[in-house]
Design a protein around this motif. Structure first.
Motif, PDB file in Angstrom:
ATOM      1  N   ALA A  55      -8.339  26.707  14.121  1.00 20.70           N
ATOM      2  CA  ALA A  55      -7.186  26.929  15.006  1.00 20.70           C
ATOM      3  C   ALA A  55      -5.926  26.521  14.260  1.00 20.70           C
ATOM      4  O   ALA A  55      -5.955  25.627  13.415  1.00 20.70           O
ATOM      5  CB  ALA A  55      -7.323  26.113  16.291  1.00 20.70           C
ATOM      6  N   LYS A  56      -4.813  27.188  14.561  1.00 19.15           N
ATOM      7  CA  LYS A  56      -3.531  26.831  13.958  1.00 19.15           C
ATOM      8  C   LYS A  56      -2.429  27.018  14.986  1.00 19.15           C
ATOM      9  O   LYS A  56      -2.675  27.490  16.101  1.00 19.15           O
ATOM     10  CB  LYS A  56      -3.270  27.662  12.703  1.00 19.15           C
ATOM     11  N   GLY A  57      -1.211  26.636  14.613  1.00 22.03           N
ATOM     12  CA  GLY A  57      -0.107  26.701  15.561  1.00 22.03           C
ATOM     13  C   GLY A  57      -0.124  25.569  16.563  1.00 22.03           C
ATOM     14  O   GLY A  57       0.528  25.646  17.606  1.00 22.03           O
ATOM     15  N   LEU A  58      -0.870  24.507  16.263  1.00 22.48           N
ATOM     16  CA  LEU A  58      -0.950  23.348  17.145  1.00 22.48           C
ATOM     17  C   LEU A  58       0.266  22.449  16.943  1.00 22.48           C
ATOM     18  O   LEU A  58       0.952  22.534  15.920  1.00 22.48           O
ATOM     19  CB  LEU A  58      -2.238  22.575  16.859  1.00 22.48           C
ATOM     20  N   GLU A  59       0.518  21.560  17.881  1.00 23.24           N
ATOM     21  CA  GLU A  59       1.689  20.686  17.783  1.00 23.24           C
ATOM     22  C   GLU A  59       1.262  19.259  17.477  1.00 23.24           C
ATOM     23  O   GLU A  59       0.788  18.527  18.350  1.00 23.24           O
ATOM     24  CB  GLU A  59       2.521  20.712  19.072  1.00 23.24           C
ATOM     25  N   ALA A  60       1.393  18.880  16.221  1.00 19.60           N
ATOM     26  CA  ALA A  60       1.113  17.525  15.747  1.00 19.60           C
ATOM     27  C   ALA A  60      -0.240  17.015  16.227  1.00 19.60           C
ATOM     28  O   ALA A  60      -0.326  15.993  16.911  1.00 19.60           O
ATOM     29  CB  ALA A  60       2.227  16.573  16.168  1.00 19.60           C
ATOM     30  N   PRO A  61      -1.356  17.665  15.869  1.00 17.74           N
ATOM     31  CA  PRO A  61      -2.677  17.157  16.262  1.00 17.74           C
ATOM     32  C   PRO A  61      -3.046  15.921  15.444  1.00 17.74           C
ATOM     33  O   PRO A  61      -2.802  15.863  14.237  1.00 17.74           O
ATOM     34  CB  PRO A  61      -3.613  18.328  15.944  1.00 17.74           C
ATOM     35  N   VAL A  62      -3.667  14.946  16.111  1.00 18.70           N
ATOM     36  CA  VAL A  62      -4.014  13.682  15.451  1.00 18.70           C
ATOM     37  C   VAL A  62      -5.478  13.297  15.607  1.00 18.70           C
ATOM     38  O   VAL A  62      -5.916  12.302  15.012  1.00 18.70           O
ATOM     39  CB  VAL A  62      -3.124  12.521  15.966  1.00 18.70           C
ATOM     40  N   ASP A  63      -6.254  14.047  16.372  1.00 15.99           N
ATOM     41  CA  ASP A  63      -7.654  13.680  16.585  1.00 15.99           C
ATOM     42  C   ASP A  63      -8.403  14.890  17.128  1.00 15.99           C
ATOM     43  O   ASP A  63      -7.820  15.738  17.811  1.00 15.99           O
ATOM     44  CB  ASP A  63      -7.750  12.507  17.569  1.00 15.99           C
ATOM     45  N   VAL A  64      -9.697  14.958  16.824  1.00 23.02           N
ATOM     46  CA  VAL A  64     -10.556  15.982  17.402  1.00 23.02           C
ATOM     47  C   VAL A  64     -11.918  15.354  17.645  1.00 23.02           C
ATOM     48  O   VAL A  64     -12.409  14.561  16.840  1.00 23.02           O
ATOM     49  CB  VAL A  64     -10.667  17.221  16.488  1.00 23.02           C
ATOM     50  N   THR A  65     -12.525  15.672  18.789  1.00 18.78           N
ATOM     51  CA  THR A  65     -13.815  15.083  19.133  1.00 18.78           C
ATOM     52  C   THR A  65     -14.594  16.051  20.009  1.00 18.78           C
ATOM     53  O   THR A  65     -14.150  17.175  20.274  1.00 18.78           O
ATOM     54  CB  THR A  65     -13.626  13.718  19.816  1.00 18.78           C
ATOM     55  N   SER A  66     -15.768  15.612  20.462  1.00 16.90           N
ATOM     56  CA  SER A  66     -16.663  16.493  21.222  1.00 16.90           C
ATOM     57  C   SER A  66     -17.534  15.651  22.130  1.00 16.90           C
ATOM     58  O   SER A  66     -17.505  14.419  22.090  1.00 16.90           O
ATOM     59  CB  SER A  66     -17.541  17.309  20.265  1.00 16.90           C
ATOM     60  N   LEU A  74     -14.653  21.761  21.480  1.00 12.93           N
ATOM     61  CA  LEU A  74     -13.968  20.645  20.842  1.00 12.93           C
ATOM     62  C   LEU A  74     -12.769  20.248  21.696  1.00 12.93           C
ATOM     63  O   LEU A  74     -12.165  21.098  22.362  1.00 12.93           O
ATOM     64  CB  LEU A  74     -13.484  21.038  19.441  1.00 12.93           C
ATOM     65  N   TYR A  75     -12.439  18.977  21.638  1.00 11.16           N
ATOM     66  CA  TYR A  75     -11.265  18.461  22.329  1.00 11.16           C
ATOM     67  C   TYR A  75     -10.275  17.977  21.280  1.00 11.16           C
ATOM     68  O   TYR A  75     -10.574  17.089  20.481  1.00 11.16           O
ATOM     69  CB  TYR A  75     -11.645  17.333  23.271  1.00 11.16           C
ATOM     70  N   LEU A  76      -9.106  18.573  21.279  1.00 12.67           N
ATOM     71  CA  LEU A  76      -8.105  18.313  20.258  1.00 12.67           C
ATOM     72  C   LEU A  76      -6.939  17.526  20.865  1.00 12.67           C
ATOM     73  O   LEU A  76      -6.357  17.932  21.867  1.00 12.67           O
ATOM     74  CB  LEU A  76      -7.597  19.637  19.689  1.00 12.67           C
ATOM     75  N   VAL A  77      -6.605  16.397  20.236  1.00 18.25           N
ATOM     76  CA  VAL A  77      -5.557  15.502  20.745  1.00 18.25           C
ATOM     77  C   VAL A  77      -4.247  15.805  20.031  1.00 18.25           C
ATOM     78  O   VAL A  77      -4.182  15.763  18.794  1.00 18.25           O
ATOM     79  CB  VAL A  77      -5.948  14.033  20.532  1.00 18.25           C
ATOM     80  N   GLU A  78      -3.210  16.110  20.800  1.00 22.37           N
ATOM     81  CA  GLU A  78      -1.869  16.249  20.250  1.00 22.37           C
ATOM     82  C   GLU A  78      -1.093  14.962  20.492  1.00 22.37           C
ATOM     83  O   GLU A  78      -1.174  14.366  21.570  1.00 22.37           O
ATOM     84  CB  GLU A  78      -1.145  17.440  20.873  1.00 22.37           C
ATOM     85  N   GLN A  79      -0.320  14.573  19.489  1.00 20.45           N
ATOM     86  CA  GLN A  79       0.376  13.294  19.512  1.00 20.45           C
ATOM     87  C   GLN A  79       1.302  13.137  20.717  1.00 20.45           C
ATOM     88  O   GLN A  79       1.494  12.039  21.236  1.00 20.45           O
ATOM     89  CB  GLN A  79       1.175  13.148  18.217  1.00 20.45           C
ATOM     90  N   SER A  80       1.850  14.237  21.184  1.00 17.66           N
ATOM     91  CA  SER A  80       2.820  14.183  22.282  1.00 17.66           C
ATOM     92  C   SER A  80       2.214  13.732  23.596  1.00 17.66           C
ATOM     93  O   SER A  80       2.937  13.307  24.509  1.00 17.66           O
ATOM     94  CB  SER A  80       3.474  15.554  22.471  1.00 17.66           C
ATOM     95  N   PRO A  95      -3.957  22.862  29.090  1.00 18.76           N
ATOM     96  CA  PRO A  95      -4.426  21.582  28.547  1.00 18.76           C
ATOM     97  C   PRO A  95      -5.501  20.954  29.424  1.00 18.76           C
ATOM     98  O   PRO A  95      -5.466  21.069  30.656  1.00 18.76           O
ATOM     99  CB  PRO A  95      -3.167  20.720  28.525  1.00 18.76           C
ATOM    100  N   PHE A  96      -6.454  20.305  28.799  1.00 14.04           N
ATOM    101  CA  PHE A  96      -7.460  19.530  29.518  1.00 14.04           C
ATOM    102  C   PHE A  96      -6.811  18.322  30.184  1.00 14.04           C
ATOM    103  O   PHE A  96      -7.174  17.932  31.300  1.00 14.04           O
ATOM    104  CB  PHE A  96      -8.539  19.089  28.524  1.00 14.04           C
ATOM    105  N   LEU A  97      -5.824  17.726  29.497  1.00 15.93           N
ATOM    106  CA  LEU A  97      -5.067  16.583  30.021  1.00 15.93           C
ATOM    107  C   LEU A  97      -3.658  16.649  29.458  1.00 15.93           C
ATOM    108  O   LEU A  97      -3.469  16.989  28.285  1.00 15.93           O
ATOM    109  CB  LEU A  97      -5.721  15.260  29.620  1.00 15.93           C
ATOM    110  N   SER A 113      -5.955   8.851  20.300  1.00 13.56           N
ATOM    111  CA  SER A 113      -7.343   9.328  20.260  1.00 13.56           C
ATOM    112  C   SER A 113      -7.933   9.263  21.648  1.00 13.56           C
ATOM    113  O   SER A 113      -7.380   8.628  22.558  1.00 13.56           O
ATOM    114  CB  SER A 113      -8.209   8.504  19.290  1.00 13.56           C
ATOM    115  N   ILE A 114      -9.093   9.906  21.803  1.00 18.21           N
ATOM    116  CA  ILE A 114      -9.870   9.824  23.036  1.00 18.21           C
ATOM    117  C   ILE A 114     -11.334   9.617  22.668  1.00 18.21           C
ATOM    118  O   ILE A 114     -11.751   9.889  21.548  1.00 18.21           O
ATOM    119  CB  ILE A 114      -9.720  11.075  23.925  1.00 18.21           C
TER     120      ILE A 114
END
Length: 379
Positions: A55-66, A74-80, A95-97, A113-114
């Motif tokens: 995936a691309k075009g994301l906004e400042a991602p800092v974590d990914v988990t499952s 996958l659940y991708l965490v954006e810093q914002s 968004p999931f959250l 992170s989550i």
């Protein structure tokens, strides 16, 4: 704040955090009671790897988990303050959250992170680590359901004296406890000597039994500068920490699952295996020396990763992968008899490498703060 500005600001502050200010009170001297980092080789043969854009075009991602129960998600965490869902290579527009109104974001702050409860399939509980509008750390429990996840309780609040070294990694250990990495509070050189002080929660690895309402946070490790990313080997239960260094050395720490607990990882007496301050470390617990380190000739801010336990890259089985935020370098190492061996620098480069992650099958992903999620695969 836009993605480019966020990325630039985090890059500057991570560089400052890794190469900064605090005055040294002693020369950097290699300790004599540690095994040297093995000579690094360049990948070859079956260890040739490549990255595929997921995936691309994301906004400042800092974590990914499952989660174990959702093999294609996958659940991708954006810093914002947003969590996005990536399913079968597609990013959901919803968004999931979204807790952006509760989060201060930029530099080393934000939703960091989550972690999903081991019984998430049944209880729908997950946990988020973020810096609030005052810049302080909060770990909060949420419950997902038919609509937006609901905040159920706050598990941890830590006052942050500075804006950097927030740690922020959450992960459930093999013992079922929730672990959180706390940086030393920030500035440079741990000016208030928090990391070696067992009366402080800063500079620590903390854990909590989230299923026991009477449980309190326990200190499992201390002497950490900024454990931005750590993980547990899903097969052995061993702990791996990438601890961000000060001005010269980045380190990788390893703790076996059978350790009795309360490890002292050395900061701010040592930076990596090298003397930083002319004082004695706290004598309590077990002193842990890094199994690997690298100088700032090869980067400036380590991004800890995972031991590979997937199926796509048989030659990588059991190897620990990690990288550097500033240089984009990616390394892996084998580990046997308490020592790192066969340290390999891969022919991979990820600008602003902010995190690694695992999917439900143990395959590895790499996250660029510049908005790209990659999957690791055979070359």
């Amino acid at each position: 704040m836009g993605m480019v500005r966020l990325a630039a600001l985090l890059g500057v502050l991570l560089l400052v955090a890794a190469c900064s200010s605090g005055e040294r009170s002693g020369k950097a001297v290699t300790t004599s009671d540690s095994e040297p980092t093995p000579t690094t080789t360049v990948e070859q043969g079956p260890l040739r790897l490549k990255l595929t854009v997921v995936a691309k075009g994301l906004e400042a991602p800092v974590d990914v988990t499952s989660t174990p129960s959702e093999p294609d998600r996958l659940y991708l965490v954006e810093q914002s303050g947003r969590i996005l869902v990536v399913e079968n290579g597609k990013v959901s527009p919803q968004p999931f959250l979204d807790i952006t109104n509760d989060v201060v974001s930029g530099g080393e702050q934000g939703l960091l992170s989550i972690a999903f409860h081991p019984d998430y399939a049944d209880n729908h509980l997950f946990y988020a680590d973020y810096t609030d509008l005052n810049g302080d750390t909060r770990v909060v429990e949420f419950r997902s359901g038919g609509g937006a996840p609901e905040r159920t309780r706050e598990l941890l609040f830590v006052d942050q004296p500075y804006a950097n070294h927030n740690g922020g990694q959450l992960a459930f250990g093999p013992d079922g406890r929730l672990y959180v990495g706390m940086g030393d509070g920030g500035s440079g050189g741990d000016p208030e000597n928090r990391a070696q002080n067992l009366g402080e929660r800063l500079g620590k690895l903390l854990s909590l039994d989230v299923d026991d309402p009477e449980s309190d946070w326990r200190i499992d490790g201390y002497g950490l500068r900024n454990p931005w990313r750590f993980s547990f080997d899903r097969e052995t239960g061993d702990l791996w920490i990438g601890d961000v260094g000060q001005g010269e050395w980045e380190e990788i720490d390893h703790t076996p699952r059978e350790s009795p607990g309360l490890e002292n990882y050395g900061w701010d007496v040592f930076e990596g295996r090298h003397r930083y301050e002319d004082k004695e470390p706290n004598p309590r617990g077990r002193r842990v020396l890094p199994v690997a380190e690298y100088s700032h000739d090869h980067g400036c801010s380590v991004t800890g990763g995972f031991v590979y336990r997937g199926q796509r890259i048989p030659a990588a089985e059991g190897r620990y992968f990690y990288g550097d935020f500033c240089s984009g370098n990616v390394w892996s190492l084998a580990f046997a008899n308490g020592r790192a061996t066969d340290l390999t620098r891969h022919r991979l480069h990820v600008d602003a490498l902010s995190s690694f992650g695992e999917d439900a099958s143990g395959e590895l992903y790499l996250v660029s703060l510049q908005g790209v999620l990659y999957r690791l695969g055979p070359g």
